[in-house]
Write a protein that holds these residues in place. Structure first.
Motif, PDB file in Angstrom:
ATOM      1  N   GLU A   1     -23.110  93.675  14.140  1.00  0.00           N
ATOM      2  CA  GLU A   1     -22.528  94.866  13.523  1.00  0.00           C
ATOM      3  C   GLU A   1     -20.807  94.770  13.437  1.00  0.00           C
ATOM      4  O   GLU A   1     -20.575  95.336  12.507  1.00  0.00           O
ATOM      5  CB  GLU A   1     -23.123  95.758  14.505  1.00  0.00           C
ATOM      6  N   LEU A   2     -20.199  94.322  14.460  1.00  0.00           N
ATOM      7  CA  LEU A   2     -18.576  94.344  14.251  1.00  0.00           C
ATOM      8  C   LEU A   2     -18.383  93.821  13.192  1.00  0.00           C
ATOM      9  O   LEU A   2     -17.227  94.108  12.329  1.00  0.00           O
ATOM     10  CB  LEU A   2     -18.135  93.756  15.649  1.00  0.00           C
ATOM     11  N   GLY A   3     -18.984  92.524  12.888  1.00  0.00           N
ATOM     12  CA  GLY A   3     -18.595  91.743  11.821  1.00  0.00           C
ATOM     13  C   GLY A   3     -17.868  90.283  12.163  1.00  0.00           C
ATOM     14  O   GLY A   3     -17.784  89.898  13.272  1.00  0.00           O
ATOM     15  N   VAL A   4     -17.555  89.443  11.062  1.00  0.00           N
ATOM     16  CA  VAL A   4     -17.222  88.016  11.368  1.00  0.00           C
ATOM     17  C   VAL A   4     -16.056  88.108  11.795  1.00  0.00           C
ATOM     18  O   VAL A   4     -15.042  88.713  11.845  1.00  0.00           O
ATOM     19  CB  VAL A   4     -16.887  87.248   9.961  1.00  0.00           C
ATOM     20  N   GLY A   5     -15.784  87.276  12.944  1.00  0.00           N
ATOM     21  CA  GLY A   5     -14.434  87.028  13.421  1.00  0.00           C
ATOM     22  C   GLY A   5     -14.304  87.617  15.015  1.00  0.00           C
ATOM     23  O   GLY A   5     -13.277  87.296  15.866  1.00  0.00           O
ATOM     24  N   PHE A   6     -15.340  88.416  15.654  1.00  0.00           N
ATOM     25  CA  PHE A   6     -15.321  89.043  16.745  1.00  0.00           C
ATOM     26  C   PHE A   6     -15.947  88.041  17.934  1.00  0.00           C
ATOM     27  O   PHE A   6     -16.825  87.592  17.628  1.00  0.00           O
ATOM     28  CB  PHE A   6     -15.771  90.324  16.821  1.00  0.00           C
ATOM     29  N   ALA A   7     -14.812  87.904  18.788  1.00  0.00           N
ATOM     30  CA  ALA A   7     -15.502  87.045  20.320  1.00  0.00           C
ATOM     31  C   ALA A   7     -15.364  87.981  21.453  1.00  0.00           C
ATOM     32  O   ALA A   7     -14.418  88.810  21.654  1.00  0.00           O
ATOM     33  CB  ALA A   7     -14.364  86.027  20.434  1.00  0.00           C
ATOM     34  N   TYR A   8     -16.488  88.098  22.163  1.00  0.00           N
ATOM     35  CA  TYR A   8     -16.444  89.072  23.105  1.00  0.00           C
ATOM     36  C   TYR A   8     -16.057  88.552  24.380  1.00  0.00           C
ATOM     37  O   TYR A   8     -15.867  87.369  24.818  1.00  0.00           O
ATOM     38  CB  TYR A   8     -18.147  89.089  23.575  1.00  0.00           C
ATOM     39  N   VAL A   9     -14.967  89.398  24.944  1.00  0.00           N
ATOM     40  CA  VAL A   9     -14.263  89.027  26.205  1.00  0.00           C
ATOM     41  C   VAL A   9     -14.608  89.727  27.598  1.00  0.00           C
ATOM     42  O   VAL A   9     -15.394  89.171  28.502  1.00  0.00           O
ATOM     43  CB  VAL A   9     -12.861  89.403  26.027  1.00  0.00           C
TER      44      VAL A   9
END
Length: 333
Positions: free
Chosen positions: A211-219
């Motif tokens: 849902e956030l979209g391409v490119g997000f990595a969870y920290v």
């Protein structure tokens, strides 16, 4: 059997380069085949449409074309009556034969069939075709994004990025902020508290990242920041791989209030000072709330020097309580 032959100097580098050239050549060949197939389908569809208009060809003639072509080319797929109808629609949807120069020519035929089924206008078809090329979406993944209206929601959050970020990154930064975000997959109702929503998002982190979209990595969630000997906790922290920066997401269970941005401003400054690498771009903050007044949000962002965005999120509609259902069923006394 083990090959004891010593390899010459530079062999590994040369082999790696050769493999990459072979992969690139195969990719170009596949793209060329796809482009030629689309050009053929466009030509067939264009001629069918022209002859229908000029000579009044009907469905029976189309069925005969399909029959004759399949007899002539028994090993070739895609010559059914249904697919010929798609070819006609394809030619009408892209009236300029130079469409092969556009991203639309780089996606497979099955993608085009879906785009023709889903959209009547050229602009969204082209937008989703371009996104499929850029992100390598399969047909199923593209279908998910179309149903979720991903592109229609992207870049619609209220932000101050144009003023607070360099021109080369502000456009991309704006595109990563959707409005509204769809959190119906969490299975919690609109009355849920902030911590409950946070936990549900982490429990469904795969869907959340989609849902956030391409490119997000969870920290992490409730990430500890120690500042001046005091402990502070960030709701949700991500890193964006294309923007090369941290993204702080704060959740508010109710309506947006201007004071919410004060806390988020502090978190951005603290992440820049305590966590970010010197080569990282400035940290971005996104405040998600269940509702907001557009004018209030815009005025609240004007005074901030930190890159901030405000957007709404949607949860599933709350189910009525048992007591309420009983009251509605029993009617007035």
């Amino acid at each position: 059997m083990t090959d004891d032959l010593s390899l010459p100097d530079g062999y590994a580098e040369w082999l790696g380069d050769l493999k990459e050239r072979i992969r690139s050549a195969r990719q170009r060949a596949a793209l060329a085949v796809n482009t030629e197939l689309l050009r053929l389908y466009w030509q067939i569809g264009r001629e069918i449409a022209d002859r229908q208009e000029a000579q009044g060809w009907g469905a029976k003639v189309i069925a005969r074309i399909s029959q004759d072509l399949r007899l002539a080319f028994p090993d070739m797929t895609g010559l059914s009556k249904r697919n010929l109808a798609y070819m006609r629609a394809f030619a009408l949807a892209w009236p300029d034969p130079e469409f092969v120069q556009q991203p639309a020519a780089q996606i497979p035929w099955t993608h085009h069939q879906m785009l023709l089924d889903k959209f009547d206008e050229a602009q969204p078809r082209l937008a989703y075709a371009a996104a499929a090329v850029e992100h390598g979406w399969s047909r199923n993944v593209m279908s998910i994004h179309i149903e979720a209206r991903t592109l229609e929601r992207s870049g619609r959050g209220i932000t101050n990025f144009e003023r607070t970020l360099p021109p080369e990154t502000s456009d991309l930064a704006r595109e990563i902020v959707k409005d509204p975000y769809n959190f119906e997959f969490l299975g919690v109702g609109g009355e849920a508290m902030e911590r409950e929503i946070e936990k549900a998002l982490v429990d469904h982190v795969t869907e959340f990242l989609v849902e956030l979209g391409v490119g997000f990595a969870y920290v992490g969630r409730q990430v500890l920041l120690e500042v001046g000997g005091e402990d502070f906790f960030i709701d949700l922290l991500f890193y964006h791989l294309r923007l090369r920066c941290y993204v702080v997401i704060e959740l508010k269970a109710g309506k947006f209030r201007p004071e919410h941005l004060g806390q988020l401003n502090f978190y951005l400054a603290a992440v820049d000072g305590e966590m970010a690498h010197p080569d990282d771009a400035p940290t971005i903050g996104i405040l998600l709330c269940q509702s907001r007044n557009q004018v209030v949000a815009e005025y609240s962002l004007r005074g901030s020097t930190q890159p901030l965005g405000v957007a709404e999120y949607q949860l599933r509609a709350s189910l009525p309580s048992v007591e309420r259902l009983q009251q509605e069923l029993s009617g007035p006394e």
